[in-house]
Design a protein around this motif. Structure first.
Motif, PDB file in Angstrom:
ATOM      1  N   PHE A 114       0.826  -1.207   0.000  1.00  0.00           N
ATOM      2  CA  PHE A 114       0.000   0.000   0.000  1.00  0.00           C
ATOM      3  C   PHE A 114       0.861   1.258   0.000  1.00  0.00           C
ATOM      4  O   PHE A 114       0.616   2.191  -0.768  1.00  0.00           O
ATOM      5  N   LEU A 115       1.869   1.287   0.873  1.00  0.00           N
ATOM      6  CA  LEU A 115       2.716   2.477   0.955  1.00  0.00           C
ATOM      7  C   LEU A 115       3.497   2.708  -0.329  1.00  0.00           C
ATOM      8  O   LEU A 115       3.732   3.851  -0.718  1.00  0.00           O
ATOM      9  N   GLY A 116       3.889   1.623  -0.982  1.00  0.00           N
ATOM     10  CA  GLY A 116       4.566   1.771  -2.269  1.00  0.00           C
ATOM     11  C   GLY A 116       3.686   2.490  -3.274  1.00  0.00           C
ATOM     12  O   GLY A 116       4.127   3.428  -3.957  1.00  0.00           O
ATOM     13  N   TYR A 117       2.434   2.082  -3.365  1.00  0.00           N
ATOM     14  CA  TYR A 117       1.499   2.742  -4.281  1.00  0.00           C
ATOM     15  C   TYR A 117       1.164   4.157  -3.813  1.00  0.00           C
ATOM     16  O   TYR A 117       1.074   5.081  -4.612  1.00  0.00           O
ATOM     17  N   PHE A 118       1.004   4.321  -2.498  1.00  0.00           N
ATOM     18  CA  PHE A 118       0.651   5.621  -1.941  1.00  0.00           C
ATOM     19  C   PHE A 118       1.717   6.674  -2.268  1.00  0.00           C
ATOM     20  O   PHE A 118       1.401   7.817  -2.577  1.00  0.00           O
ATOM     21  N   PHE A 119       2.977   6.280  -2.171  1.00  0.00           N
ATOM     22  CA  PHE A 119       4.067   7.214  -2.445  1.00  0.00           C
ATOM     23  C   PHE A 119       4.517   7.189  -3.907  1.00  0.00           C
ATOM     24  O   PHE A 119       5.534   7.770  -4.263  1.00  0.00           O
TER      25      PHE A 119
ATOM     26  N   PRO B 118       5.351   1.831  -6.642  1.00  0.00           N
ATOM     27  CA  PRO B 118       4.825   0.471  -6.447  1.00  0.00           C
ATOM     28  C   PRO B 118       5.902  -0.605  -6.516  1.00  0.00           C
ATOM     29  O   PRO B 118       5.807  -1.607  -5.803  1.00  0.00           O
ATOM     30  N   LEU B 119       6.941  -0.401  -7.318  1.00  0.00           N
ATOM     31  CA  LEU B 119       8.008  -1.404  -7.370  1.00  0.00           C
ATOM     32  C   LEU B 119       8.747  -1.490  -6.042  1.00  0.00           C
ATOM     33  O   LEU B 119       9.176  -2.572  -5.634  1.00  0.00           O
ATOM     34  N   TRP B 120       8.898  -0.357  -5.370  1.00  0.00           N
ATOM     35  CA  TRP B 120       9.508  -0.358  -4.046  1.00  0.00           C
ATOM     36  C   TRP B 120       8.660  -1.201  -3.096  1.00  0.00           C
ATOM     37  O   TRP B 120       9.184  -2.028  -2.353  1.00  0.00           O
ATOM     38  N   GLY B 121       7.349  -0.977  -3.109  1.00  0.00           N
ATOM     39  CA  GLY B 121       6.451  -1.730  -2.231  1.00  0.00           C
ATOM     40  C   GLY B 121       6.521  -3.223  -2.478  1.00  0.00           C
ATOM     41  O   GLY B 121       6.617  -4.015  -1.544  1.00  0.00           O
ATOM     42  N   TRP B 122       6.482  -3.596  -3.743  1.00  0.00           N
ATOM     43  CA  TRP B 122       6.569  -5.025  -4.077  1.00  0.00           C
ATOM     44  C   TRP B 122       7.948  -5.584  -3.758  1.00  0.00           C
ATOM     45  O   TRP B 122       8.082  -6.736  -3.341  1.00  0.00           O
ATOM     46  N   GLY B 123       8.977  -4.769  -3.916  1.00  0.00           N
ATOM     47  CA  GLY B 123      10.339  -5.219  -3.578  1.00  0.00           C
ATOM     48  C   GLY B 123      10.478  -5.511  -2.102  1.00  0.00           C
ATOM     49  O   GLY B 123      11.064  -6.526  -1.703  1.00  0.00           O
TER      50      GLY B 123
END
Length: 89
Positions: free
Chosen positions: A24-29, A32-37
């Motif tokens: 969620f935070l990856g998408y919020f900021f 999204p690749l960071w979040g999935w990573g």
């Protein structure tokens, strides 16, 4: 504090919330690749704890399957208090 069931159960709740929170935070900021990573890193980290979770669970009479699942979901927040007889299972 570290011998409190309340403390460890709160950490376990945090571990549960961490799984979806990183995505969620990856998408919020907008990353999204960071979040999935980070999510994949959590998977790798928790998989690496399964062996220890099974060892601790087996010593307390808990099945290997249940121990593996709990170690994967909660990580050290499950097997450390179990090993110190703070929680039962």
């Amino acid at each position: 504090m570290f011998k409190s069931k309340f403390f460890w159960y709160n950490l376990m709740a945090g571990a549960l919330l961490l799984w979806p929170a990183v995505i969620f935070l990856g998408y919020f900021f907008g990353k999204p690749l960071w979040g999935w990573g980070v999510f994949i890193a959590l998977i790798i980290l928790h998989v690496s704890e399964i062996k220890k979770g099974i060892q601790v669970g087996s010593s307390r009479g808990i099945s290997k399957t249940k121990s593996a699942v709990k170690a994967f979901i909660f990580g050290f927040t499950w097997w450390i208090p179990l090993s110190k007889n703070i929680i039962d299972n």
